[in-house]
Design a protein around this motif. Structure first.
Motif, PDB file in Angstrom:
ATOM      1  N   VAL A 287      16.388  10.561  -9.202  1.00 55.56           N
ATOM      2  CA  VAL A 287      17.161  11.792  -9.268  1.00 55.56           C
ATOM      3  C   VAL A 287      17.940  11.762 -10.578  1.00 55.56           C
ATOM      4  O   VAL A 287      18.335  10.693 -11.070  1.00 55.56           O
ATOM      5  N   ASP A 288      18.150  12.928 -11.151  1.00 53.43           N
ATOM      6  CA  ASP A 288      18.771  12.987 -12.477  1.00 53.43           C
ATOM      7  C   ASP A 288      20.119  12.272 -12.535  1.00 53.43           C
ATOM      8  O   ASP A 288      20.458  11.650 -13.550  1.00 53.43           O
ATOM      9  N   SER A 289      20.879  12.339 -11.475  1.00 55.07           N
ATOM     10  CA  SER A 289      22.245  11.805 -11.496  1.00 55.07           C
ATOM     11  C   SER A 289      22.301  10.284 -11.641  1.00 55.07           C
ATOM     12  O   SER A 289      23.358   9.737 -11.950  1.00 55.07           O
TER      13      SER A 289
ATOM     14  N   SER B  98       0.798  -1.227   0.000  1.00 51.97           N
ATOM     15  CA  SER B  98       0.000   0.000   0.000  1.00 51.97           C
ATOM     16  C   SER B  98       0.828   1.273   0.000  1.00 51.97           C
ATOM     17  O   SER B  98       0.278   2.367  -0.135  1.00 51.97           O
ATOM     18  N   TYR B  99       2.114   1.138   0.179  1.00 48.51           N
ATOM     19  CA  TYR B  99       2.966   2.312   0.398  1.00 48.51           C
ATOM     20  C   TYR B  99       3.930   2.587  -0.744  1.00 48.51           C
ATOM     21  O   TYR B  99       4.489   1.666  -1.357  1.00 48.51           O
ATOM     22  N   ARG B 100       4.140   3.870  -0.978  1.00 45.05           N
ATOM     23  CA  ARG B 100       5.268   4.316  -1.802  1.00 45.05           C
ATOM     24  C   ARG B 100       6.539   4.070  -0.998  1.00 45.05           C
ATOM     25  O   ARG B 100       6.596   4.349   0.198  1.00 45.05           O
ATOM     26  N   MET B 101       7.539   3.548  -1.675  1.00 41.93           N
ATOM     27  CA  MET B 101       8.819   3.253  -1.053  1.00 41.93           C
ATOM     28  C   MET B 101       9.920   4.026  -1.769  1.00 41.93           C
ATOM     29  O   MET B 101       9.786   4.385  -2.938  1.00 41.93           O
ATOM     30  N   ALA B 102      10.999   4.262  -1.051  1.00 41.35           N
ATOM     31  CA  ALA B 102      12.070   5.077  -1.623  1.00 41.35           C
ATOM     32  C   ALA B 102      13.427   4.643  -1.103  1.00 41.35           C
ATOM     33  O   ALA B 102      13.544   4.013  -0.046  1.00 41.35           O
ATOM     34  N   TRP B 103      14.447   4.975  -1.885  1.00 38.00           N
ATOM     35  CA  TRP B 103      15.832   4.848  -1.472  1.00 38.00           C
ATOM     36  C   TRP B 103      16.446   6.251  -1.398  1.00 38.00           C
ATOM     37  O   TRP B 103      16.284   7.045  -2.326  1.00 38.00           O
TER      38      TRP B 103
ATOM     39  N   SER C 292      12.310   6.446  -6.095  1.00 38.16           N
ATOM     40  CA  SER C 292      11.094   6.091  -5.386  1.00 38.16           C
ATOM     41  C   SER C 292      10.194   5.280  -6.301  1.00 38.16           C
ATOM     42  O   SER C 292      10.321   5.338  -7.538  1.00 38.16           O
ATOM     43  N   ILE C 293       9.293   4.547  -5.682  1.00 39.01           N
ATOM     44  CA  ILE C 293       8.354   3.735  -6.458  1.00 39.01           C
ATOM     45  C   ILE C 293       7.015   3.735  -5.748  1.00 39.01           C
ATOM     46  O   ILE C 293       6.941   3.512  -4.539  1.00 39.01           O
ATOM     47  N   THR C 294       5.971   4.017  -6.502  1.00 41.55           N
ATOM     48  CA  THR C 294       4.644   4.067  -5.909  1.00 41.55           C
ATOM     49  C   THR C 294       4.109   2.660  -5.663  1.00 41.55           C
ATOM     50  O   THR C 294       4.688   1.665  -6.121  1.00 41.55           O
ATOM     51  N   SER C 295       3.000   2.603  -4.989  1.00 40.04           N
ATOM     52  CA  SER C 295       2.368   1.310  -4.745  1.00 40.04           C
ATOM     53  C   SER C 295       1.987   0.640  -6.072  1.00 40.04           C
ATOM     54  O   SER C 295       1.961  -0.590  -6.168  1.00 40.04           O
ATOM     55  N   GLY C 296       1.734   1.441  -7.070  1.00 45.49           N
ATOM     56  CA  GLY C 296       1.372   0.904  -8.380  1.00 45.49           C
ATOM     57  C   GLY C 296       2.546   0.582  -9.277  1.00 45.49           C
ATOM     58  O   GLY C 296       2.367   0.073 -10.387  1.00 45.49           O
ATOM     59  N   GLY C 297       3.746   0.893  -8.793  1.00 44.24           N
ATOM     60  CA  GLY C 297       4.939   0.527  -9.553  1.00 44.24           C
ATOM     61  C   GLY C 297       5.546   1.629 -10.396  1.00 44.24           C
ATOM     62  O   GLY C 297       6.494   1.373 -11.142  1.00 44.24           O
TER      63      GLY C 297
END
Length: 113
Positions: free
Chosen positions: A59-61, A30-35, A49-54
């Motif tokens: 970041v540009d770099s 159910s959650y957006r996840m991020a590094w 980052s990635i939303t619950s829907g994928g």
């Protein structure tokens, strides 16, 4: 409720690493996840980052070099890192984006030239 990150290490420039973050204790899908990463002398920054829907964002770099993905069946978010550069060196953290943020412990990535 926790996030457990793994997969860091030391590689030479041009190499690859895959980071993994295993979630437990909450409805991961159910959650957006991020590094995020914290590089020496720099503020912590959002890497991907990635939303619950994928849907993924970067970041540009790191665009074209890193890929974030998730396996909801395994409650895991991955960060595949290729063509690594010395400036990718840092401590990488996974995070659950929510009203009450949840951070995993960091995993060190060191890229030597």
């Amino acid at each position: 409720v926790q996030l457990q990150a793994s997969g860091g290490g030391s590689v030479q420039a041009g190499g690859s690493l895959r980071l993994s973050c295993k979630a437990s204790g909450f409805a991961f899908a159910s959650y957006r996840m991020a590094w995020y990463r914290r590089s020496p002398g720099k503020e912590r920054e959002l890497v991907a980052s990635i939303t619950s829907g994928g849907s993924a964002d970067y970041v540009d770099s790191v665009k074209g070099r890193f890929t974030i993905s998730r396996d909801n069946g395994k409650n895991t978010v991955l960060l595949q890192m290729t063509s690594l550069k010395p400036e990718d060196t840092g401590v990488y953290f996974c995070k659950r984006d929510s009203n009450v943020a949840l951070w995993g412990q960091g995993t060190q990535v060191t890229v030597s030239s």
